[in-house]
Design an enzyme around this catalytic site. Structure first.
Site, short mmCIF file in Angstrom:
data_model
loop_
_atom_site.label_atom_id
_atom_site.label_comp_id
_atom_site.label_asym_id
_atom_site.label_seq_id
_atom_site.Cartn_x
_atom_site.Cartn_y
_atom_site.Cartn_z
NE ARG A 1 -2.97 0.06 15.17
CZ ARG A 1 -3.18 -1.08 15.77
NH1 ARG A 1 -4.32 -1.36 16.29
NH2 ARG A 1 -2.23 -2.00 15.83
CD GLN B 1 -0.48 0.45 6.99
OE1 GLN B 1 0.35 0.37 6.10
NE2 GLN B 1 -1.65 -0.13 6.91
CG ASP C 1 0.48 0.75 14.33
OD1 ASP C 1 0.60 0.66 15.57
OD2 ASP C 1 -0.48 0.27 13.72
CB SER D 1 1.56 -2.67 14.06
OG SER D 1 0.18 -2.45 13.97
CE1 TYR E 1 -7.33 -2.11 17.51
CE2 TYR E 1 -8.13 0.04 16.84
CZ TYR E 1 -7.10 -0.79 17.21
OH TYR E 1 -5.83 -0.29 17.29
#
Ligand code: NAD
Length: 397
Positions: free
Chosen positions: A141, A146, A149, A152, A248
């Site tokens: 992450r 991004q 990802d 997500s 996280y």
């Protein structure tokens, strides 16, 4: 050998000519997504790859065969042995079956949401067929990752759809309404967990006019929640607040969860809707709603549990089922991205382009395993399993 191209090429820090990509029909039950859209196929072709797609692969997601064919993809029959054995890269949403993986040539690469810790036969299949595999769940992450990802892009859809399911099941309006028959108060929504799915649930519920409260254990979340116009429920003030690692939350102690349930009980007693998205990677989802808390909720209220596959944030939720518990509807919402298959596939396939574009340039395929992005999600290299946790799900070394 088509085009006289060499076989059994070494993948790493080397290159091969005209990489062949195969997009199969998804075989998992209920899967409606596909790992390519016409736009992303066009992109892969422009990068010098050849693309084959199984007939009907995009149909459930609203992409017809002709859309792929007219831009230059080759249509092949589902399960076509030659297409599978010639593919250098298979792009999938969920892992192909063990028998499909067995048809791939040694050294080929499979890329997808492979459920590396939940698929007990995966490691054995990869080892036997000497395959390389990238599991998108394990993509680091980091900012650079991004656009690739997939967790997500799919969690965003789940958060949005969870609120729509709740709104459809609720016996009340979401927005405040002033009508000739009097004023209706807005629905009160509690969102548990403010990661990607939770924040999208907050935004969607706000757009529908609800008053939204949010519980999370990470301190960074408060500002994000408030910027969306929701109210943050501060975590209980006890010593054992769970740590964070890499953005996280870590697993909470039982003492913390007990205090959190006590705190949430009053919130839930006043709630119309609860959207459950709290998760801890690689662990059972925290149990945040007990039977006693459900007893205090009003008949007509709705709980949507997105963590149901990981054991559930809420007692009594079951994957894919709606349970009526004394008038409170408990929706076990698994596979929500599959209920928005067109956009879920379009975004997922763009994630794949972002991940593979740097390795599929100028008609050549070269993977740099020193790159932390590749290294993080490469679970198998030519059949050698690189993550111990994956091995422990069933394959033996
Ligand atoms: P996730 O699905 O693993 O967890 C969902 C949420 O549950 C998290 O916010 C977590 O803090 C929360 N949670 C855990 N235990 C809880 C408890 N007891 N009570 C209430 N909430 C609890 O997380 P995710 O959606 O995958 O995102 C996790 C983080 O990663 C977020 O900060 C997100 O913004 C970040 N992220 C970064 C990138 C990137 O930089 N490339 C991409 C995506 C997400």
């Amino acid at each position: 050998m088509p085009g006289g191209r060499p076989r059994n090429l070494a993948w790493f820090n080397q290159s091969c000519l005209l990489p062949r990509l195969l997009i199969p029909v998804e075989s998992a039950m209920g899967e409606t997504r596909v790992a390519a859209s016409p736009d992303t196929v066009k992109k892969f072709l422009s990068l010098g790859s050849k693309v084959a797609i199984e007939r009907g692969a995009g149909l459930a997601a609203g992409f017809v065969d002709g859309d792929f064919n007219t831009i230059g993809a080759e249509l092949v029959a589902p399960g076509d042995s030659q297409a599978w054995s010639e593919a250098d890269v298979v792009l999938c949403v969920q892992s192909p079956s063990a028998s499909a993986l067995a048809r791939m040539r040694s050294g080929a690469l499979v890329v997808g949401l492979l459920a590396p810790y939940a698929n007990s036969s995966l490691a054995a299949s990869l080892k036997t067929a000497k395959l390389s595999a990238m599991a998108l769940e394990l993509l680091p992450r980091i900012s650079r990752a991004q656009s690739a990802d997939a967790l997500s892009s799919q969690a965003n859809i789940a958060g949005y759809k969870a609120v729509l399911l709740a709104a459809a099941a609720l016996d009340r309006y979401f927005p405040m309404l002033m009508t000739a028959a009097g004023t209706v108060q807005p629905a009160r929504v509690v969102v548990l967990g403010a990661g990607v799915a939770g924040l999208q649930a907050v935004a969607t519920a706000k757009r529908l006019g609800a008053v939204v409260y949010v519980s999370d254990v990470r301190s960074a979340v408060k500002e994000q929640v408030e910027s969306l116009g929701a109210r943050f429920i501060e975590p209980p003030e006890i010593d054992q607040r769970p740590d964070e690692s890499g953005g996280y939350a870590k697993q909470a102690s039982e003492a913390f969860l007990t205090a959190q349930r006590e705190q949430l009980s009053n919130q839930l007693a006043q709630a119309d809707v609860v959207i459950c998205t709290a998760q801890v990677p690689g662990r059972k989802a925290p149990r945040l709603i007990s039977d006693l808390m459900l007893d205090r909720m009003r008949p007509g209220a709705v709980v949507v549990d997105l963590a149901v596959e990981q054991g559930g944030n809420c007692a009594n939720t079951r994957p894919g089922e709606t349970v009526d518990r004394n008038g409170v509807k408990l929706i076990g919402a698994s596979d929500l991205p599959c209920s928005v298959p067109n956009h879920a596939s379009a975004l997922y396939s763009r994630n794949l382009v972002a991940l593979l574009e740097p390795v599929l340039k100028d008609g050549q395929l070269s993977l740099n395993i020193e790159d932390e992005l590749i290294a993080g999600c490469l679970i198998s290299h030519n059949g050698v399993i690189r993550h111990d946790d994956v091995l422990n799900t069933g394959g033996s070394n």
